[in-house]
Design a protein around this motif. Structure first.
Motif, mmCIF file in Angstrom:
data_model
loop_
_atom_site.group_PDB
_atom_site.id
_atom_site.type_symbol
_atom_site.label_atom_id
_atom_site.label_comp_id
_atom_site.label_asym_id
_atom_site.label_seq_id
_atom_site.Cartn_x
_atom_site.Cartn_y
_atom_site.Cartn_z
ATOM 1 N N LEU A 206 29.456 34.239 34.761
ATOM 2 C CA LEU A 206 30.087 35.345 34.042
ATOM 3 C C LEU A 206 30.339 36.513 34.994
ATOM 4 N N GLN A 207 29.367 36.814 35.826
ATOM 5 C CA GLN A 207 29.538 37.907 36.783
ATOM 6 C C GLN A 207 30.681 37.604 37.748
ATOM 7 N N ALA A 208 30.749 36.353 38.209
ATOM 8 C CA ALA A 208 31.836 35.967 39.113
ATOM 9 C C ALA A 208 33.189 36.071 38.408
ATOM 10 N N ALA A 209 33.258 35.585 37.176
ATOM 11 C CA ALA A 209 34.511 35.621 36.424
ATOM 12 C C ALA A 209 34.923 37.054 36.115
ATOM 13 N N ALA A 210 33.954 37.918 35.819
ATOM 14 C CA ALA A 210 34.258 39.312 35.524
ATOM 15 C C ALA A 210 34.778 40.037 36.753
ATOM 16 N N GLU A 211 34.251 39.710 37.914
ATOM 17 C CA GLU A 211 34.732 40.335 39.142
ATOM 18 C C GLU A 211 36.167 39.912 39.454
ATOM 19 N N VAL A 212 36.465 38.631 39.201
ATOM 20 C CA VAL A 212 37.824 38.138 39.423
ATOM 21 C C VAL A 212 38.794 38.773 38.429
ATOM 22 N N ALA A 213 38.448 38.726 37.152
ATOM 23 C CA ALA A 213 39.329 39.271 36.116
ATOM 24 C C ALA A 213 39.444 40.787 36.227
ATOM 25 N N GLY A 214 38.327 41.448 36.532
ATOM 26 C CA GLY A 214 38.368 42.900 36.679
ATOM 27 C C GLY A 214 39.251 43.327 37.829
ATOM 28 N N GLY A 215 39.230 42.546 38.914
ATOM 29 C CA GLY A 215 40.075 42.872 40.050
ATOM 30 C C GLY A 215 41.552 42.780 39.711
ATOM 31 N N VAL A 216 41.931 41.759 38.969
ATOM 32 C CA VAL A 216 43.326 41.580 38.568
ATOM 33 C C VAL A 216 43.753 42.654 37.569
ATOM 34 N N ALA A 217 42.840 42.988 36.622
ATOM 35 C CA ALA A 217 43.170 43.956 35.586
ATOM 36 C C ALA A 217 43.003 45.401 36.040
#
Length: 369
Positions: A206-217
């Motif tokens: 979840l932390q990895a996915a949030a960092e990826v999605a947060g970077g894009v958003a």
């Protein structure tokens, strides 16, 4: 745990346990004529208690206690687990009332449960029944031991339905591999690994996915699930709480075990963090006075929960919420993709997201230690 019952039509003692996909059952023994209805029910109930106490040592291992000093909680848990070796002997030769009617009782719960089974079969007075019961108890104890090693085969499969206040590193890495193959969801997380360990791996992903999605958003990773909730209704509170604690520097294992252990304490009718709860209640009252003085409905809505998890199944509940959070990251990533999403484009965007999350999770796998 295994539950025992008396089949009145067949006069049979049966054992049943849950597997995650349903319940399995086996006949322990057909009871002899000397076993009356009351005695049969007493035997079934006492066997269920043995199973409950045995699996308690699995869900509450000594390793999850603060220490194992004499008379500490960890010390008591260790003694409960060490008592496994004596259980078959206690079933065969239980403590019985003496001539004055006094009865010695063990302070070790696993041992005392075994003595009660022994007294139940002693009252029936059938050697073959006693040996059949001993054999079944030995199978149950062996199932607990296999689950402790991470082997959920056979009767040990019931462990996937239990919440454990600890997480085996081997189980965590197994769950990590399942998520690596299927970052959004894998049935193996619920069928082949301990749910607490699976939740540790899911928190990391979840932390990895949030960092990826947060970077894009272009937003803080901690806010990703809240933002994604506008796209599709998601479990928001728990994934966001986990992300906040991870961002503050806590490890996935510490966050997950703390949440699960706290919910287990709440499930026992105790408060996991009394001081924290007092402070949270005071804060809720202050906010209610600020925004709606005298509004009892507002105050009730602001009141903190003792635990954010379901106390009846905390590890499974946490795992489900964390996977929902990963889904939210995926939804947010998709929503910021600068393409018209036909089927081919969707697959391409998904693969880019999965590749980025895998790379992030693998690069920071040391967080799982």
């Amino acid at each position: 745990m295994t539950k025992y019952a008396f089949d009145e039509e067949r006069r049979a003692l049966i054992a049943t346990w849950e597997t995650g996909d349903g319940h399995l059952a086996r006949t322990v023994a057909v009871l002899p004529p000397s076993a009356d209805h009351e005695g049969a029910l007493r035997l079934a109930a006492s066997l269920t208690t043995v199973s409950t106490m045995a699996w308690w040592t699995y869900t509450h291992p000594a390793s999850a206690a603060e220490n194992v000093e004499p008379d500490s909680e960890g010390w008591r848990r260790q003694h409960e687990r060490e008592a496994f070796a004596e259980v078959p002997g206690h079933v065969r030769k239980p403590y019985l009332p003496n001539d004055q009617g006094y009865l010695v009782q063990s302070l070790v719960r696993v041992e005392e449960a075994a003595h009660r089974v022994g007294r139940a079969v002693h009252a029936i007075g059938d050697h073959e029944l006693t040996e059949a019961v001993v054999a079944d108890v030995e199978q149950e104890l062996a199932a607990v031991e296999r689950a402790e090693r991470g082997d959920f085969s056979g009767r040990a499969r019931q462990a996937v339905q239990l919440s454990r206040a600890d997480a085996s590193p081997l189980q965590v890495h197994a769950a990590h591999d399942f998520l690596h193959a299927h970052p959004l969801w894998s049935s193996k997380l619920f069928e082949e690994v301990d749910p607490t360990a699976a939740a540790v791996a899911a928190a990391h992903w979840l932390q990895a996915a949030a960092e990826v999605a947060g970077g894009v958003a272009g937003i803080d990773p901690v806010s990703v699930v809240v933002e994604a909730d506008d796209i599709e209704a998601l479990a928001v509170e728990t994934p966001t709480l986990v992300l906040e604690r991870l961002a503050a520097g806590e490890s996935p294992r510490h966050v997950v075990v703390d949440l699960v252990a706290g919910a287990m304490i709440a499930g026992e009718g105790r408060l996991p963090d009394p001081d924290g709860l007092v402070d949270a209640i005071a804060e809720a009252r202050a906010r209610a006075e600020q925004y709606g003085p005298g509004d009892e409905e507002l105050l009730a809505g602001l009141m903190p929960r003792v635990t954010p998890l379901d106390p009846a199944r905390p590890a499974q509940d946490l795992l489900e919420d964390l996977l929902d959070g990963i889904r939210g990251c995926w939804l947010l990533y998709r929503s910021h993709a600068d393409v018209d999403l036909d089927h081919a484009a969707e697959e391409e965007i998904d693969e880019k997201f999965f590749a980025a999350v895998r790379a992030e999770a693998d690069a920071k796998r040391d967080r799982l230690l």
